[in-house]
Structures are given as C-alpha cells and as structure tokens.
Design an enzyme around this catalytic site. Structure first.
Site, PDB file in Angstrom:
ATOM      1  CB  ALA A  27      -0.925  -0.005   1.219  1.00 48.01           C
ATOM      2  CB  SER A  28       4.399   1.808   0.092  1.00 43.45           C
ATOM      3  OG  SER A  28       4.941   0.697  -0.616  1.00 43.45           O
ATOM      4  NE  ARG A  29       3.328   7.120  -4.105  1.00 46.54           N
ATOM      5  CZ  ARG A  29       2.346   7.401  -3.255  1.00 46.54           C
ATOM      6  NH1 ARG A  29       1.695   6.396  -2.672  1.00 46.54           N
ATOM      7  NH2 ARG A  29       2.019   8.649  -3.000  1.00 46.54           N
ATOM      8  CG  ASP A  88      -4.305   0.621  -3.357  1.00 44.83           C
ATOM      9  OD1 ASP A  88      -5.273   0.399  -4.122  1.00 44.83           O
ATOM     10  OD2 ASP A  88      -4.079   1.741  -2.847  1.00 44.83           O
ATOM     11  CD  GLU A 118      -0.079   3.103  -9.361  1.00 41.60           C
ATOM     12  OE1 GLU A 118      -0.590   4.205  -9.030  1.00 41.60           O
ATOM     13  OE2 GLU A 118       0.489   2.333  -8.556  1.00 41.60           O
ATOM     14  CG  HIS A 159      -2.465   4.473  -6.124  1.00 41.51           C
ATOM     15  ND1 HIS A 159      -1.252   4.881  -6.611  1.00 41.51           N
ATOM     16  CD2 HIS A 159      -2.509   4.912  -4.834  1.00 41.51           C
ATOM     17  CE1 HIS A 159      -0.586   5.540  -5.682  1.00 41.51           C
ATOM     18  NE2 HIS A 159      -1.335   5.572  -4.587  1.00 41.51           N
ATOM     19  N   GLY A 184      -6.576   5.326  -0.323  1.00 38.42           N
ATOM     20  CA  GLY A 184      -7.026   6.556   0.313  1.00 38.42           C
ATOM     21  C   GLY A 184      -8.190   7.220  -0.389  1.00 38.42           C
TER      22      GLY A 184
END
Length: 303
Positions: free
Chosen positions: A217-219, A242, A247, A266, A269
């Site tokens: 869930a970071s990058r 995510d 990407e 992604h 959030g």
C-alpha cells in the site's frame, strides 16, 4: 499581515478562508495565473509536479508548497532553493489502513472464493483462516503504520513494526533479514525514496515462508515486479497490491491473471470526504507557516 495562498479548487478556498492571516486565491492550470500569484507565498498543487512546476516562474515570492497527498516523491529534489515542501501526512492514514484491513480479512476468510461460489449458485462450505495469532510485519512506522497497528491489535494479531531507523519498540530496517522468515504477512507502508526503491527484491521475497502474503500500500517501485511475479507464478507466495510498477498496470500484464493476487487501482485513500480531510491538515500546516513556525510535515531531504 496576510499571506496569499494559491489553491486549485473551491474546497480549498473555503477551507483556507477559515485560517487567520490567509487570503486564498483560486487558480487553474487551464487559465493564466491570477495577478495575485505575484504575491503568493504558498501554493497547493492540484496536479502532478511536472504540470505545476512551470508555474513557479510566475510566483517569485513562493516559500512553501503544501501537498494534499502524503507521498512527495515527485517533488523532492526539483523545487527552487528556499521553497519548503510539506506533505499531508495524517489525512489518509486511516482510510489506507482500512484498505489493508479489508484485504487481510478477505484473505483470511477466503471471501473471493465465497463470492465465486455465490455467482455459481453453489453452496460451498470452506474452512477459512483467521487474523487471530497471525504474525504481521509492518514495514513503515509513520502515521499509516501506526494507524494499521492500532486496527490490527484488537484482532489479536502479533504486530512487529520496522522503520527506516530503530526507536522505542520499532526495529530498524537492518533487522529485516532476521524478521522475514518468521512472519505470515508483510505490509509495505514506506515512502518511495532511493533507500526504498526496489527494497522488496528476490532476496527479500525468498526470505518469506511458504504461503506468506505481501501487501503493498506504499508505491509500486518499492517492489521488484519481476521478482514478485516469479514467486506468485510458482504459487509459493500471495499478494495484495494497491500499487504496481508499472502503474497503471497494462491490461496484458501477467499479474492480472494470477489467482493468488488481489489488485486494486491505487484506491487505498480514495474514500468519501478524503479531500476535506486533506484540507484540514493543509490548513493546519499553512496556519503554522503564517505564525512563523515550520510545518509539522516538512520534508527534509527525500523524506
């Protein structure tokens, strides 16, 4: 004294209007900058760095860029000298931690398999797993990592935290080789920097036990995609992503077709009211700047 702040939308104008000493001025990338830009000391980007940076030539008094995101990798190292950078850390940690909890519970309780059985109108009783007693290693001990730990512990999971440096009950990254073989789940919540790019490589993944779950869930570039793909295709590991590298994930990418990976675009959030929460943090940071203080979320170096 009044500080002019350039904001990209009406929500920003409304939020910043409540901050003493601030004059919010709306701008758009599709139109010439307003005349007030010449006096602006703060700018809130409404787009990626590459699209906003050309505006800085027309903001000679700019001293602070206040992001609405927690990630700052597109902005570090590209700003003119003397321009501060502050993130929106604290706005999105709770919702992203919820995304992690959602995929962990879905993984343990085999919800995708039950959903498939439902579509087939098949009454299929499966024995599922539980978060109780699961050994969860959280890599990234900032706001998001702490938010996730707070949600995991009531489920009786065993949580271990790893940060870029050791402190209190948080291990430093140098402890990862010893921690990885004794974990069921690894959750990646680190920022993207030169230290974390490619952190999860073939050696990292090989250290995980069979059947472990990797959650990113970071990058995307924190993980070596080719190395992860090899482990997933072998069936040894599972993953919930995510974020990906590349990407967006191309439609012909082999990750899409694997049964042991969950992919979301992604959206950790991306929840209702996320923009309002961002502006609550942004307004507080800009308020500190107006009072002559440094923002709490000031980026130093890469992070």
């Amino acid at each position: 004294m009044t500080i002019t702040v350039l904001v990209p939308d009406d929500d920003g104008v409304a939020a910043l209007s409540e901050v003493a000493g601030v004059r919010p001025v709306r701008y758009s990338l599709d139109e010439p900058l307003p005349a007030e830009a010449a006096e602006a000391e703060v700018l809130i980007p409404g787009a990626r760095a590459a699209d906003v940076l050309p505006l800085l030539e027309k903001t000679p008094r700019l001293r602070l860029i206040q992001l609405l995101s927690a990630g700052a990798e597109d902005w570090t190292g590209v700003l003119p000298e003397g321009v501060l950078l502050s993130t929106c850390r604290g706005a999105h940690g709770g919702s992203t931690a919820e995304w992690v909890m959602a995929v962990l519970l879905s993984w343990c309780r085999r919800l995708p398999e039950f959903a498939e059985a439902q579509r087939a109108r098949r009454w299929s009783r499966l024995v599922s797993d539980t978060l109780q007693g699961k050994r969860v290693l959280i890599v990234g001990a900032g706001d998001l990592g702490q938010q996730l730990r707070r949600r995991l512990e009531p489920f009786d999971a065993w949580v271990t935290m790893v940060g870029l440096s050791a402190r209190d009950d948080i291990h430093g990254v140098e402890k990862l080789p010893a921690l990885l073989p004794d974990t069921d789940v690894v959750v990646l919540l680190v920022p993207l920097t030169t230290r974390t790019r490619g952190m999860v490589d073939a050696k990292f993944l090989a250290s995980l036990p069979d059947g472990a779950l990797l959650v990113n869930a970071s990058r995307g570039p924190v993980v070596d995609t080719a190395a992860l793909l090899a482990e997933l295709e072998s069936g040894r590991l599972e993953a919930a992503l995510d974020v990906t590298d590349p990407e967006p994930l191309p439609e012909d990418h082999p990750l899409w077709g694997l049964p042991n990976v969950v992919i979301t675009p992604h959206v950790g959030g991306a929840v209702v009211d996320a923009r309002r929460r961002s502006y609550v943090v942004a307004a507080a940071e800009i308020g500190r700047y107006v009072r002559g203080e440094l923002p709490n979320n000031l980026v130093r170096g890469e992070y």
